[in-house]
Write a protein that holds these residues in place. Structure first.
Motif, mmCIF file in Angstrom:
data_model
loop_
_atom_site.group_PDB
_atom_site.id
_atom_site.type_symbol
_atom_site.label_atom_id
_atom_site.label_comp_id
_atom_site.label_asym_id
_atom_site.label_seq_id
_atom_site.Cartn_x
_atom_site.Cartn_y
_atom_site.Cartn_z
ATOM 1 N N ASP A 21 -3.007 -9.471 -75.959
ATOM 2 C CA ASP A 21 -3.987 -9.567 -77.045
ATOM 3 C C ASP A 21 -4.251 -11.001 -77.476
ATOM 4 N N SER A 50 -8.645 -0.678 -73.485
ATOM 5 C CA SER A 50 -7.694 -1.740 -73.144
ATOM 6 C C SER A 50 -7.537 -1.853 -71.635
ATOM 7 N N VAL A 100 -7.018 -12.850 -76.062
ATOM 8 C CA VAL A 100 -8.391 -13.235 -75.737
ATOM 9 C C VAL A 100 -9.325 -12.770 -76.852
ATOM 10 N N TYR A 101 -9.642 -13.687 -77.780
ATOM 11 C CA TYR A 101 -10.592 -13.333 -78.828
ATOM 12 C C TYR A 101 -11.274 -14.568 -79.415
ATOM 13 N N TRP A 131 -12.886 -14.387 -69.124
ATOM 14 C CA TRP A 131 -12.619 -13.696 -67.861
ATOM 15 C C TRP A 131 -13.441 -14.282 -66.718
ATOM 16 N N GLU A 141 -15.592 -12.519 -75.453
ATOM 17 C CA GLU A 141 -14.434 -12.524 -74.565
ATOM 18 C C GLU A 141 -14.777 -12.698 -73.087
ATOM 19 N N TYR A 194 -4.924 -6.567 -72.674
ATOM 20 C CA TYR A 194 -6.127 -7.026 -73.382
ATOM 21 C C TYR A 194 -6.878 -5.830 -73.937
#
Length: 315
Positions: free
Chosen positions: A191, A274, A193-194, A241, A237, A229
């Motif tokens: 968690d 997720s 990636v924000y 990636w 986000e 994630y």
């Protein structure tokens, strides 16, 4: 990266609750309590008050720990099976967790590893390390069994080359080291990636930790990166990636039921929006120069993530 990111404007968060299902609604009839209730070694309300978002157990952490140890009554198997539980040849496992926060994932993992040979290194900002130290101490005091892997707590700000070099020194990876080298076998992320301002620093740290002196082109097996994630804002986000795919090959974890005949493979985490990804560095990138400019770093990419999303929508 400053600690202000842990206290964003208008911060208002509550402790999370383990989801009642991680697979599909008809596959589980009871909460995943034995390994996802947070454990009594973490005082969540106090942690949130003192450490902001770093003091909360975020949802992808529950998905990650279910990958480490799925509920036994479900009788499922993963593809790939959790690499964190596989021995790495003759050497012990050395696991570095980025952005550990409360340490929930790393401390849960440590319980399943070998106290004689394995190390789990929890990392975060310097001012979050006291929370990690406290929770690690609480866990060891709570356990009536072997404490599992040795647990370290170290400061590591994303994108900070000095922090990375200090960690490399402590692992005996520099030429001047007087201790036997302990190169990382796995990098763990949950968690993370924000925040758009932190995407480039996060990627930079992942590149540092999978490059010399942490790893070399001859490293076998290569360092594995496992990322859990939860989708919150694809617009924010997806750039991570895209850039991550330029440097790393990655694929989502699948699961199926152990029965005769076997059930079809499904993407693990799909019922909670997720993913769990298993990744390794692309060999050709080990010779690349890492751009100093964040915009340049994020500007080079690969469409693997978009293809995974498209497959999800079509299946």
């Amino acid at each position: 990266m400053g600690s202000g990111f842990n206290f964003p404007q208008n911060l208002s968060i509550q402790p999370s609750k383990p989801p009642s299902h991680l697979f599909t609604l008809d596959e589980i009839n009871e909460p995943l309590s034995q390994h996802t209730d947070g454990g009594n070694h973490i005082n969540i309300l106090q942690s949130i008050d003192q450490y902001g978002i770093a003091g909360r157990v975020w949802e992808a952490a529950y998905v990650f720990t279910s990958y480490i140890c799925p509920p036994s009554h479900l009788q499922i198997e993963f593809n790939p099976s959790c690499p964190l539980l596989a021995k790495s040849g003759d050497r012990g496992r050395t696991v570095i967790e980025l952005g550990s926060g409360t340490g929930y994932v790393g401390l849960q993992l440590a319980k399943y590893l070998d106290s004689q040979s394995d190390i789990v290194i929890l990392t975060d900002l310097t001012d979050v390390c006291p929370l990690l130290e406290d929770n690690a101490s609480r866990m060891l005091a709570d356990l009536n069994q072997s404490p599992g892997a040795e647990v370290w707590v170290r400061p590591l700000a994303w994108g900070n080359s000095n922090d990375a070099r200090n960690l490399a020194s402590q692992l005996g990876l520099l030429h001047s080291a007087s201790t036997p080298p302990r190169p990382p076998t796995h990098i763990v992320c949950s968690d993370l990636v924000y925040f758009t301002d932190l995407l480039a620093p996060l990627l930079r740290s992942l590149i540092y930790l999978t490059s010399p002196p942490f790893a070399s082109p001859s490293s076998h097996p290569p360092v594995q990166v496992i990322l859990s994630y939860k989708v919150r804002s694809l617009q924010k986000e997806s750039p991570f990636w895209f850039a991550f795919g330029a440097w790393f090959s990655f694929h989502p974890v699948l699961y199926r039921h152990k029965k005769v005949p076997p059930s079809q493979w499904n993407r693990f985490g799909s019922s909670t929006s997720s993913f769990v990804f298993v990744a390794t560095r692309k060999q050709e990138t080990l010779g690349w120069t890492v751009p100093e400019d964040d915009t340049a770093l994020m500007g080079r990419g690969d469409m693997a993530f978009e293809q995974i999303l498209l497959f999800d929508m079509e299946s």
